[in-house]
Write a protein that holds these residues in place. Structure first.
Motif, PDB file in Angstrom:
ATOM      1  N   ALA A 130       2.102  -5.493  -2.239  1.00 26.10           N
ATOM      2  CA  ALA A 130       1.036  -4.738  -1.573  1.00 26.10           C
ATOM      3  C   ALA A 130      -0.043  -4.315  -2.554  1.00 26.10           C
ATOM      4  N   LEU A 131       0.301  -4.192  -3.834  1.00 23.45           N
ATOM      5  CA  LEU A 131      -0.690  -3.812  -4.826  1.00 23.45           C
ATOM      6  C   LEU A 131      -1.790  -4.866  -4.945  1.00 23.45           C
ATOM      7  N   PHE A 132      -1.426  -6.121  -4.938  1.00 23.24           N
ATOM      8  CA  PHE A 132      -2.432  -7.182  -4.987  1.00 23.24           C
ATOM      9  C   PHE A 132      -3.228  -7.242  -3.685  1.00 23.24           C
ATOM     10  N   GLY A 133      -2.571  -6.949  -2.568  1.00 18.91           N
ATOM     11  CA  GLY A 133      -3.289  -6.903  -1.297  1.00 18.91           C
ATOM     12  C   GLY A 133      -4.283  -5.765  -1.249  1.00 18.91           C
ATOM     13  N   ALA A 134      -3.942  -4.642  -1.896  1.00 16.74           N
ATOM     14  CA  ALA A 134      -4.857  -3.499  -1.905  1.00 16.74           C
ATOM     15  C   ALA A 134      -6.114  -3.813  -2.710  1.00 16.74           C
ATOM     16  N   LEU A 135      -5.975  -4.604  -3.755  1.00 16.63           N
ATOM     17  CA  LEU A 135      -7.149  -4.981  -4.543  1.00 16.63           C
ATOM     18  C   LEU A 135      -8.119  -5.839  -3.717  1.00 16.63           C
ATOM     19  N   VAL A 136      -7.586  -6.694  -2.869  1.00 17.04           N
ATOM     20  CA  VAL A 136      -8.426  -7.497  -1.988  1.00 17.04           C
ATOM     21  C   VAL A 136      -9.023  -6.637  -0.884  1.00 17.04           C
ATOM     22  N   LEU A 137      -8.204  -5.660  -0.393  1.00 18.39           N
ATOM     23  CA  LEU A 137      -8.666  -4.809   0.699  1.00 18.39           C
ATOM     24  C   LEU A 137      -9.808  -3.891   0.277  1.00 18.39           C
ATOM     25  N   LEU A 138      -9.938  -3.620  -0.997  1.00 19.62           N
ATOM     26  CA  LEU A 138     -11.013  -2.752  -1.473  1.00 19.62           C
ATOM     27  C   LEU A 138     -12.396  -3.321  -1.148  1.00 19.62           C
ATOM     28  N   ALA A 139     -12.505  -4.624  -1.091  1.00 20.59           N
ATOM     29  CA  ALA A 139     -13.816  -5.235  -0.830  1.00 20.59           C
ATOM     30  C   ALA A 139     -14.214  -5.147   0.634  1.00 20.59           C
ATOM     31  N   LEU A 188      -3.569   1.211  -2.472  1.00 20.53           N
ATOM     32  CA  LEU A 188      -3.417   1.096  -3.916  1.00 20.53           C
ATOM     33  C   LEU A 188      -2.686   2.301  -4.498  1.00 20.53           C
ATOM     34  N   ALA A 189      -3.058   3.516  -4.032  1.00 19.47           N
ATOM     35  CA  ALA A 189      -2.408   4.726  -4.535  1.00 19.47           C
ATOM     36  C   ALA A 189      -0.925   4.771  -4.151  1.00 19.47           C
ATOM     37  N   VAL A 190      -0.626   4.387  -2.898  1.00 16.15           N
ATOM     38  CA  VAL A 190       0.778   4.394  -2.456  1.00 16.15           C
ATOM     39  C   VAL A 190       1.594   3.399  -3.266  1.00 16.15           C
ATOM     40  N   SER A 191       1.049   2.231  -3.520  1.00 12.66           N
ATOM     41  CA  SER A 191       1.779   1.219  -4.285  1.00 12.66           C
ATOM     42  C   SER A 191       2.042   1.678  -5.720  1.00 12.66           C
ATOM     43  N   VAL A 192       1.023   2.287  -6.346  1.00 13.91           N
ATOM     44  CA  VAL A 192       1.198   2.756  -7.718  1.00 13.91           C
ATOM     45  C   VAL A 192       2.235   3.882  -7.780  1.00 13.91           C
ATOM     46  N   VAL A 193       2.142   4.820  -6.843  1.00  8.36           N
ATOM     47  CA  VAL A 193       3.104   5.929  -6.824  1.00  8.36           C
ATOM     48  C   VAL A 193       4.523   5.412  -6.607  1.00  8.36           C
ATOM     49  N   PHE A 194       4.670   4.447  -5.697  1.00  8.46           N
ATOM     50  CA  PHE A 194       5.996   3.927  -5.417  1.00  8.46           C
ATOM     51  C   PHE A 194       6.569   3.194  -6.627  1.00  8.46           C
ATOM     52  N   LEU A 195       5.735   2.387  -7.295  1.00  8.80           N
ATOM     53  CA  LEU A 195       6.226   1.664  -8.465  1.00  8.80           C
ATOM     54  C   LEU A 195       6.603   2.609  -9.611  1.00  8.80           C
ATOM     55  N   ALA A 196       5.727   3.578  -9.879  1.00 12.49           N
ATOM     56  CA  ALA A 196       6.002   4.523 -10.975  1.00 12.49           C
ATOM     57  C   ALA A 196       7.154   5.459 -10.632  1.00 12.49           C
TER      58      ALA A 196
END
Length: 240
Positions: free
Chosen positions: A190-199, A209-217
């Motif tokens: 989902a992190l890579f999908g969030a980078l595409v979704l930003l556009a 992106l924030a949820v993915s980073v929080v979940f990974l960390a």
């Protein structure tokens, strides 16, 4: 006219009572007075009578070592039968109730890494639910509502497992580890999908992106604390 007497002085069943104080006697007369013996099988069966402890004392001023006092009513017959046969068994606590709830006490001496992993898992669960709600809000269709419902059900299961993890349940630690690993793999995708979704949708892209980073960390830190040396010593041998 008196009955004839046998010549040898012994008792004869035909002549009646014994003669000259003889010890033998006829079967139709029974034993002599003072030597009466009940026939075999005569009398109450074994075990007949009140249970031990009932009835009057055996002597003046004596205390009965067991049983209720004289005059007390015995328990009902059904309680005697089932109490003696099956015993009075008290049900233990329900294993599904997490420690700290429903009268089940928490284990003593919870290590700091276990407590940190517990709080990290609760934080990850809350962030995941918040992220699902934010990314689906405003859509207003049936699919978005189903997604929120499934997120809440998953959060309830996660909290249930986290509470059992803090209660020193080895099976909860194993299940949480497997689920966290799968969720981290999904968050990485989902992190890579969030980078595409930003556009295309910056707001949803930032939330994802924030949820993915929080979940990974958070998942990484939770697993490190749950499986370090101090936590392993507290949980003991690997098993359920």
């Amino acid at each position: 006219m008196s009955a004839p007497t046998p010549p040898d002085g012994r008792s004869d069943p035909r002549y009646g009572a014994p003669h000259h104080g003889g010890q033998q006697y006829g079967p139709q007369y029974g034993p002599p007075s003072g030597q009466q013996q009940p026939p075999p099988g005569y009398g109450p069966p074994p075990g007949y009578g009140p249970p031990p402890g009932y009835g009057p004392p055996t002597g003046p001023g004596q205390q009965r070592p067991y049983g209720p006092p004289y005059g007390a009513q015995p328990p009902p017959f059904s309680q005697q039968i089932y109490g003696q046969q099956y015993g009075q068994q008290q049900a233990g606590p329900n294993p599904l109730i997490p420690p700290g709830f429903g009268g089940v006490p928490l284990p003593a001496g919870i290590p700091a890494p276990v407590e940190r992993a517990f709080r990290l898992w609760l934080g990850i669960i809350a962030v995941n639910v918040l992220g699902v709600v934010v990314t689906t809000i405003g859509v207003g269709d049936y699919v978005s509502g189903v997604g929120i419902v499934f997120a809440l059900i998953g959060a309830a299961i996660g909290v249930f497992l986290a509470l059992h993890f803090r209660g020193q349940r080895q099976w909860a630690r194993l299940v949480l580890t497997v689920l966290t690993g799968l969720a981290m793999l999904s968050s990485l995708i989902a992190l890579f999908g969030a980078l595409v979704l930003l556009a295309f949708a910056p707001v949803y892209g930032v939330v994802q992106l924030a949820v993915s980073v929080v979940f990974l960390a958070g998942g990484t830190l939770a697993l490190i604390n749950a499986w370090n040396a101090q936590s392993n010593a507290w949980f003991g041998k690997l098993g359920l």
